[in-house]
Design a protein around this motif. Structure first.
Motif, PDB file in Angstrom:
ATOM      1  N   VAL A 153       0.847  -1.185   0.000  1.00  0.00           N
ATOM      2  CA  VAL A 153       0.000   0.000   0.000  1.00  0.00           C
ATOM      3  C   VAL A 153       0.883   1.236   0.000  1.00  0.00           C
ATOM      4  CG1 VAL A 153      -1.995  -1.110   1.042  1.00  0.00           C
ATOM      5  CG2 VAL A 153      -0.262  -0.095   2.506  1.00  0.00           C
TER       6      VAL A 153
ATOM      7  N   GLU B  29      -4.835   1.491   5.636  1.00  0.00           N
ATOM      8  CA  GLU B  29      -4.943   1.443   4.174  1.00  0.00           C
ATOM      9  C   GLU B  29      -4.948   0.002   3.682  1.00  0.00           C
ATOM     10  OE1 GLU B  29      -2.844   3.047   0.051  1.00  0.00           O
ATOM     11  OE2 GLU B  29      -1.845   3.455   1.960  1.00  0.00           O
ATOM     12  N   ALA B  30      -4.121  -0.833   4.282  1.00  0.00           N
ATOM     13  CA  ALA B  30      -4.079  -2.245   3.889  1.00  0.00           C
ATOM     14  C   ALA B  30      -5.412  -2.933   4.189  1.00  0.00           C
ATOM     15  CB  ALA B  30      -2.935  -2.958   4.617  1.00  0.00           C
TER      16      ALA B  30
END
Length: 145
Positions: A10, A17-18
């Protein structure tokens, strides 16, 4: 690719975010998220194994249990066990102080708190600074090997 898996990095490197990307991919039918942040087997494993092991190895002579706040599975499962067998044990959640980047533990924003997390299972939450975390890790390495 190992065993057919593709590693996707990411852009920010952030866990949040992942997690968002993994959920979006699952929604598109591009995989399945096992999701240790929502899987009840995570705290259940610590309830069945970690809690009893700690209680046995300390002969029940413990007053506090401090656990870092990663998935929160350890603190949730161990807390449940301790509160059943020795309710006076104080359960302390440990999270990074604002701005600290301590691998493996998080200061979760409300929208990303693991769904297995139950704040009522903790007697208190304390913050740890980057400096204190680094020094404690060094001291453990020296003293415990």
């Amino acid at each position: 690719a190992v065993y057919g898996a593709e590693l996707i990095l990411v852009s920010t490197g952030a866990m949040e975010e992942a997690r968002d990307l993994a959920q979006a991919m699952q929604m598109r039918g591009e995989g399945i998220v096992l999701d240790q942040f929502a899987n009840q087997d995570n705290p259940q494993a610590h309830y069945e194994t970690t809690g009893p092991e700690i209680m046995a190895q300390t002969a029940g002579q413990l007053t506090h249990f401090v656990s870092s706040m990663g998935t929160t599975g350890t603190s949730m499962g161990v807390s449940r066990y301790f509160k059943e067998v020795k309710p006076e044990v104080q359960i302390v959640g440990l999270q990074p102080a604002e701005g600290a980047q301590i691998p493996g533990i998080r200061r979760w924003r409300k929208e990303y708190l693991p769904s297995i997390y139950d704040e009522a299972r903790l007697d208190r939450i304390i913050d740890i600074s980057q400096e204190d975390a680094d020094e404690t890790a060094r001291q453990f390495a020296i003293q415990e090997g």
